[in-house]
Design an enzyme around this catalytic site. Structure first.
Site, PDB file in Angstrom:
ATOM      1  N   ALA A  65       2.475 -83.731  47.010  1.00  0.00           N
ATOM      2  CA  ALA A  65       3.317 -84.608  46.183  1.00  0.00           C
ATOM      3  C   ALA A  65       4.600 -83.857  45.832  1.00  0.00           C
ATOM      4  CB  ALA A  65       2.559 -84.999  44.922  1.00  0.00           C
ATOM      5  N   GLY A 108      -1.377 -83.382  48.455  1.00  0.00           N
ATOM      6  CA  GLY A 108      -1.400 -84.752  48.973  1.00  0.00           C
ATOM      7  C   GLY A 108      -1.295 -84.796  50.489  1.00  0.00           C
ATOM      8  N   GLU A 111      -4.745 -84.418  51.583  1.00  0.00           N
ATOM      9  CA  GLU A 111      -5.493 -85.643  51.226  1.00  0.00           C
ATOM     10  C   GLU A 111      -5.116 -86.794  52.166  1.00  0.00           C
ATOM     11  OE1 GLU A 111      -4.103 -84.957  47.180  1.00  0.00           O
ATOM     12  OE2 GLU A 111      -6.118 -85.458  46.491  1.00  0.00           O
ATOM     13  N   GLU A 131      -3.235 -77.537  44.128  1.00  0.00           N
ATOM     14  CA  GLU A 131      -2.861 -78.116  42.830  1.00  0.00           C
ATOM     15  C   GLU A 131      -3.265 -77.234  41.661  1.00  0.00           C
ATOM     16  OE1 GLU A 131      -4.309 -79.792  45.296  1.00  0.00           O
ATOM     17  OE2 GLU A 131      -3.393 -81.762  45.518  1.00  0.00           O
TER      18      GLU A 131
HETATM   19  N1  COA Z   1       7.436 -80.729  46.279  1.00  0.00           N
HETATM   20  C1  COA Z   1       8.756 -80.549  46.189  1.00  0.00           C
HETATM   21  N2  COA Z   1       9.439 -79.628  46.903  1.00  0.00           N
HETATM   22  C2  COA Z   1       8.734 -78.839  47.702  1.00  0.00           C
HETATM   23  C3  COA Z   1       7.333 -78.945  47.837  1.00  0.00           C
HETATM   24  C4  COA Z   1       6.684 -79.955  47.074  1.00  0.00           C
HETATM   25  N3  COA Z   1       5.361 -80.178  47.150  1.00  0.00           N
HETATM   26  N4  COA Z   1       6.909 -78.018  48.722  1.00  0.00           N
HETATM   27  C5  COA Z   1       7.996 -77.359  49.111  1.00  0.00           C
HETATM   28  N5  COA Z   1       9.087 -77.831  48.502  1.00  0.00           N
HETATM   29  C6  COA Z   1      10.482 -77.365  48.663  1.00  0.00           C
HETATM   30  C7  COA Z   1      10.685 -75.990  48.063  1.00  0.00           C
HETATM   31  O1  COA Z   1      10.940 -76.073  46.686  1.00  0.00           O
HETATM   32  C8  COA Z   1      11.892 -75.528  48.842  1.00  0.00           C
HETATM   33  O2  COA Z   1      13.046 -76.134  48.329  1.00  0.00           O
HETATM   34  P1  COA Z   1      14.455 -75.326  48.265  1.00  0.00           P
HETATM   35  O3  COA Z   1      14.786 -75.062  49.681  1.00  0.00           O
HETATM   36  O4  COA Z   1      15.367 -76.291  47.584  1.00  0.00           O
HETATM   37  O5  COA Z   1      14.176 -74.073  47.498  1.00  0.00           O
HETATM   38  C9  COA Z   1      11.664 -76.098  50.230  1.00  0.00           C
HETATM   39  O6  COA Z   1      10.754 -77.183  50.046  1.00  0.00           O
HETATM   40  C10 COA Z   1      11.056 -75.084  51.176  1.00  0.00           C
HETATM   41  O7  COA Z   1       9.873 -74.530  50.567  1.00  0.00           O
HETATM   42  P2  COA Z   1       9.555 -72.956  50.513  1.00  0.00           P
HETATM   43  O8  COA Z   1       8.516 -72.733  49.463  1.00  0.00           O
HETATM   44  O9  COA Z   1      10.835 -72.191  50.380  1.00  0.00           O
HETATM   45  O10 COA Z   1       8.961 -72.738  51.982  1.00  0.00           O
HETATM   46  P3  COA Z   1       7.896 -71.644  52.443  1.00  0.00           P
HETATM   47  O11 COA Z   1       7.849 -71.754  53.927  1.00  0.00           O
HETATM   48  O12 COA Z   1       8.155 -70.336  51.827  1.00  0.00           O
HETATM   49  O13 COA Z   1       6.468 -72.141  51.849  1.00  0.00           O
HETATM   50  C11 COA Z   1       4.778 -73.782  51.361  1.00  0.00           C
HETATM   51  C12 COA Z   1       5.894 -73.336  52.324  1.00  0.00           C
HETATM   52  C13 COA Z   1       4.345 -75.172  51.813  1.00  0.00           C
HETATM   53  C14 COA Z   1       3.586 -72.810  51.460  1.00  0.00           C
HETATM   54  C15 COA Z   1       5.303 -73.813  49.907  1.00  0.00           C
HETATM   55  O14 COA Z   1       6.530 -74.572  49.895  1.00  0.00           O
HETATM   56  C16 COA Z   1       4.378 -74.446  48.901  1.00  0.00           C
HETATM   57  O15 COA Z   1       3.427 -73.804  48.484  1.00  0.00           O
HETATM   58  N6  COA Z   1       4.673 -75.695  48.482  1.00  0.00           N
HETATM   59  C17 COA Z   1       3.959 -76.357  47.422  1.00  0.00           C
HETATM   60  C18 COA Z   1       2.616 -76.901  47.896  1.00  0.00           C
HETATM   61  C19 COA Z   1       1.859 -77.546  46.732  1.00  0.00           C
HETATM   62  O16 COA Z   1       1.629 -76.966  45.714  1.00  0.00           O
HETATM   63  N7  COA Z   1       1.476 -78.815  46.946  1.00  0.00           N
HETATM   64  C20 COA Z   1       0.737 -79.570  45.965  1.00  0.00           C
HETATM   65  C21 COA Z   1       1.644 -80.431  45.161  1.00  0.00           C
HETATM   66  S1  COA Z   1       0.760 -81.394  43.962  1.00  0.00           S
END
Ligand code: COA
Length: 257
Positions: A65, A108, A111, A131
């Site tokens: 999400a 999500g 999911e 989460e």
């Molecule tokens: N919602 C909003 N923005 C998100 C996002 C999310 N779920 N996941 C990633 N982004 C954004 C980051 O903030 C970043 O934005 P920016 O470029 O403006 O800083 C961009 O996407 C790239 O993410 P980044 O974390 O820099 O990439 P990465 O390759 O280092 O890591 C992930 C990739 C997927 C491991 C990491 O982004 C992550 O852990 N995301 C969150 C996952 C999460 O918690 N999901 C559950 C949500 S309820």
């Protein structure tokens, strides 16, 4: 409906929906989910389509999400938006839905993959529910579909620990149907979809419904519903054609009637 967050294509009887918000790693905003639901509804209504592949980007299937969108919301705002309730349209899709997952399927995103009927994973795929690291829990079915798929203990590991599983581990656990080199994930998923699209559509629909029912009802009810569908299928032209073709040693031509 004009789509901004998903790409929709068709290749004969196979539909393809690609999540397309690469800037935020396909974070699943309400707008994206609405477009995805609408695209699936379109494929559901289209008699020419037999199966659909759902995919994301090469490095990320979907990162969950939209955290930016959720961060400051109140519970009442969350309730009014009922973001995850709207996902019901995806789970209600009546045709085979095949997830082609490369890279991260988190929160999500994971999911969403679990709502699909088959999962083809690239060797780079990672499945997880992070989460807990944000101070919340999965809200689009994760706590329910993980234990039904892989059992309580792995479900606890994934939802309490928050660390993702590799494609290989997910395959060993039965969460993933096939692990393939990442560059061919979508191609393999399309082939699988094309094979399913050749089957008798009414039987496919009822088979999907029956298997899904097994996760929701006691055995006796599930068996009774299965029997009703089994008998009902003898009213279809495709049943007559399928059995006649077998006896005549030829390929069946199913029509969805
Ligand atoms: N919602 C909003 N923005 C998100 C996002 C999310 N779920 N996941 C990633 N982004 C954004 C980051 O903030 C970043 O934005 P920016 O470029 O403006 O800083 C961009 O996407 C790239 O993410 P980044 O974390 O820099 O990439 P990465 O390759 O280092 O890591 C992930 C990739 C997927 C491991 C990491 O982004 C992550 O852990 N995301 C969150 C996952 C999460 O918690 N999901 C559950 C949500 S309820």
């Amino acid at each position: 409906m004009e789509y901004q967050h998903v790409l929709v294509e068709r290749d004969g009887p196979v539909g393809l929906v690609t999540l397309n918000r690469p800037r935020v790693l396909n974070a699943l905003s309400p707008a994206l989910v609405a477009e995805l639901s609408d695209a699936l509804r379109g494929f559901d209504d289209d008699a020419e389509i037999g199966a659909v592949v759902l995919t994301g980007g090469p490095r990320v299937f979907a990162a969950g999400a939209d955290i930016g969108d959720m961060a400051d919301r109140s519970p009442v705002e969350q309730l009014q938006r009922d973001q995850t309730g709207r996902w019901a349209a995806i789970a209600a899709f009546s045709k085979p839905l095949i997830a082609a997952v490369n890279g991260y399927a988190l929160g999500g995103g994971c999911e969403l993959a679990l709502m699909c009927d088959l999962i083809i994973a690239g060797d780079t795929a990672r499945f997880g529910q992070p989460e807990i690291n944000l101070g919340i829990i999965p809200g689009a079915g994760g706590t329910q579909r993980w234990p039904r798929t892989v059992g309580k203990y792995v479900a606890m590991e994934v939802t309490l620990g928050g660390a993702p599983l590799t494609a290989q581990r997910a395959h060993q656990l039965g969460l993933v149907n096939k692990v393939v080199p990442a560059e061919v994930t979508i191609g393999v998923a399309r082939q699988v979809a094309a094979q399913l699209a050749e089957k008798a559509p009414v039987a496919v629909r009822l088979a999907k419904e029956a298997v899904n029912r097994a996760l929701e009802t006691p055995l006796s009810e599930g068996l009774a519903a299965e029997r009703r569908s089994f008998y009902f299928l003898f009213a279809t032209e495709d049943q007559k054609e399928g059995m006649r073709a077998f006896l005549e040693k030829r390929r069946a031509q199913f029509k969805g009637r």
